[in-house]
Write an enzyme that holds these catalytic residues in place. Sequence first.
Site, PDB file in Angstrom:
ATOM      1  N   HIS A   1      56.893  74.847  92.565  1.00 20.22           N
ATOM      2  CA  HIS A   1      56.667  74.240  91.284  1.00 20.22           C
ATOM      3  C   HIS A   1      55.613  73.296  91.373  1.00 20.22           C
ATOM      4  O   HIS A   1      54.763  73.457  90.523  1.00 20.22           O
ATOM      5  CB  HIS A   1      58.090  73.841  90.918  1.00 20.22           C
ATOM      6  CG  HIS A   1      58.134  73.194  89.715  1.00 20.22           C
ATOM      7  ND1 HIS A   1      58.562  73.699  88.371  1.00 20.22           N
ATOM      8  CD2 HIS A   1      57.655  71.978  88.943  1.00 20.22           C
ATOM      9  CE1 HIS A   1      58.374  72.939  87.545  1.00 20.22           C
ATOM     10  NE2 HIS A   1      57.805  71.827  87.813  1.00 20.22           N
ATOM     11  N   GLU A   2      55.751  72.236  92.117  1.00 17.96           N
ATOM     12  CA  GLU A   2      54.701  71.168  92.009  1.00 17.96           C
ATOM     13  C   GLU A   2      53.272  71.405  92.505  1.00 17.96           C
ATOM     14  O   GLU A   2      52.337  71.274  92.097  1.00 17.96           O
ATOM     15  CB  GLU A   2      55.048  69.801  92.754  1.00 17.96           C
ATOM     16  CG  GLU A   2      56.510  69.505  92.490  1.00 17.96           C
ATOM     17  CD  GLU A   2      56.691  69.024  91.081  1.00 17.96           C
ATOM     18  OE1 GLU A   2      55.534  68.625  90.493  1.00 17.96           O
ATOM     19  OE2 GLU A   2      57.773  68.908  90.740  1.00 17.96           O
TER      20      GLU A   2
ATOM     21  N   HIS B   1      51.586  72.666  89.189  1.00 18.66           N
ATOM     22  CA  HIS B   1      50.802  71.643  88.509  1.00 18.66           C
ATOM     23  C   HIS B   1      49.703  71.146  88.994  1.00 18.66           C
ATOM     24  O   HIS B   1      48.517  70.815  88.812  1.00 18.66           O
ATOM     25  CB  HIS B   1      51.958  70.421  88.662  1.00 18.66           C
ATOM     26  CG  HIS B   1      53.130  70.592  87.624  1.00 18.66           C
ATOM     27  ND1 HIS B   1      52.866  70.876  86.267  1.00 18.66           N
ATOM     28  CD2 HIS B   1      54.442  70.478  87.950  1.00 18.66           C
ATOM     29  CE1 HIS B   1      54.182  70.969  86.016  1.00 18.66           C
ATOM     30  NE2 HIS B   1      55.104  70.659  86.751  1.00 18.66           N
TER      31      HIS B   1
ATOM     32  N   HIS C   1      46.898  73.726  88.625  1.00 18.10           N
ATOM     33  CA  HIS C   1      46.227  73.487  87.548  1.00 18.10           C
ATOM     34  C   HIS C   1      45.190  72.228  87.267  1.00 18.10           C
ATOM     35  O   HIS C   1      44.398  72.487  86.591  1.00 18.10           O
ATOM     36  CB  HIS C   1      47.691  73.298  86.460  1.00 18.10           C
ATOM     37  CG  HIS C   1      47.318  73.652  84.986  1.00 18.10           C
ATOM     38  ND1 HIS C   1      48.305  73.510  84.024  1.00 18.10           N
ATOM     39  CD2 HIS C   1      46.048  73.756  84.441  1.00 18.10           C
ATOM     40  CE1 HIS C   1      47.579  73.692  82.793  1.00 18.10           C
ATOM     41  NE2 HIS C   1      46.484  73.846  83.147  1.00 18.10           N
TER      42      HIS C   1
HETATM   43 ZN   LIG Z   1      57.138  70.195  86.174  1.00 14.02          ZN
END
Ligand SMILES: [Zn+2]
Length: 599
Positions: A389-390, A393, A396
């Site tokens: 998940h991290e 980010h 991105h």
């Molecule tokens: Zn998040």
Amino acid sequence: MELLKRQDVPAEHKWDLDSVYPTTQAWEEDYARVEAMVPQLTAYQGRLGESAGVLLEALRKRDELFQLLERVAVFAHMKEDEDTTNSTYQALSTRGQSLYARVTAAGSFMTPEILAIPSETIRAWLDQNPDLAAYRHELEDLLREKEHVRSPEVEELLAQMSEVGGAPRDIFGKLNHADMKFPRIKDEEGKEVELTHGRYLRFLESPVREVRKAAFDALYGTYAKFRNTLAATYSNSVKKDVVYARARRYPSARAAALSSTNVPESVYDNLIEAVHRNLPSLHRYVQLRGKLLKLDELHMYDLYTPMVAEVDKKIPYAEAVETILKALEPLGEEYCEVARKGLTTDRWVDIYENVGKRSGAYSFGAYTTKPFILMNYQETLDSMFTLAHELGHSMHSYFTRRHQPYHYGNYTIFVAEVASTFNEALLTDYLLKQTDDPKLKMYLINHQLESFRTTLYRQTMFAEFEHITHQRSEKGEALTADLLDEIYYGLNKQYYGTEGMVIDEAIALEWARIPHFYSAFYVYQYATGISAAVALSRQVLTEGKPAVDRYLTFLKSGSSDYSTNLLARAGVDMTSPEPVQQALDVFASLLDEMERLAG
Ligand SMILES: [Zn+2]
């Protein structure tokens, strides 16, 4: 195992903050540089309307200043998080924050001054000056809101009133976190423990039903004692939204809130409609939960306890990295190569817990730093999902910063959770394909189902509640505790009400404890975010290259356009109900599979 002290953590387990500032001295030098640059920016005050050239110079100076400021503030913040007991870094972090506030205040003259320039003038400048045209989207975005800017007197009054406008949130925070005390309840071992906000969810996850029920009853019993105060606080928050929207001549509070990011209201309505159409899936989920928990009657306090067994699988960090990279292979070589380096030799990640380290996980950094990740990696499946998940980010951020100038080098909340949730979806898909173990399959599907339920269904229910309360207030109705209870209970009945499910009366009061309700029309973005992510991950997995290229372009776009435009180019049109429907179709098919596995 005893936790290491920060100074004993080996370098390869730590994020590479030395690449930002190798010494505190180097940080101090940039801090001083930022301070010295502030007068260079404020020198433009009163001059922005002079010419395209002057406006351009000022915008560039602003970017230069904030780019450095961010680096200074971010470093101090991250150093503090490494070891929150370290007073040197506490002091650094406090100074970083106050510097940030001071510089932001010094630069606040720019927006009103730009808005005072006639729109035709700015548009002519944009056409004449190619360098200024690099700021076209930013300036057009400002001009878009121009009709909602009032006379200088009204603006001054609104600015002065803004502190008062923050009162409901402030009062709620004090009541909720400082003054309200919850009773003691008996835990699994029969020990008396004080109920706190932090422990509430843990108790609700307890396998022991009496513990869940005791926590639920004790929590809402306490809120019930303050229900009139809480209703007055919330209703004044809603009124404040309505008053501000009217002062700025928006048709409604929701229109005002969504206009700030240029999201059409149809996005909000489509979300609610699509979720309503798919409530039968949620009802099926609730029934399956009852079956797996072997409960004839499911109560509201039975919704958070795990319905499948923990998978006892130890996943060392290095193995998690390999698995995640395998799962992300559909995104192509470049993505995976950068990710591999980031997770290993480039040292983006602060991997393990140590004494004083901040809990949880996040992705953070500045435009000119690596996209760092704070973890408290636990060698579990859950931890591996958090890392994926991290990483989403951070990737991105990485692509955006490489492909966009500083002023478009961030991204909005509307798209922020897309890249992270996207990675979780790909990881789930990969792991499901890799295993025949029904226990692991159920665990993985459950993980996905839970995030759909809590992010898509639950946040949409919140969004609906906010929409209703603001509409009622706009019609002049008084939002009393009774009315708020009635609205909230009704929504719970609609969302969860099915055979075998008891909608406990106490849940009517849940509205009273949701801090996000004091930032109205915010949470819907969690629901649209997961929908977009799931829809995009399906496209990448089924369509291949064209979908991958569109997705990578999205990652590289930062805030260079409106969020809905960026997503539309990636392949999801959030102004139509399709992406939400696609995501809910995935929910339904995961549910089919789970029902099959449960036998
Ligand atoms: Zn998040």
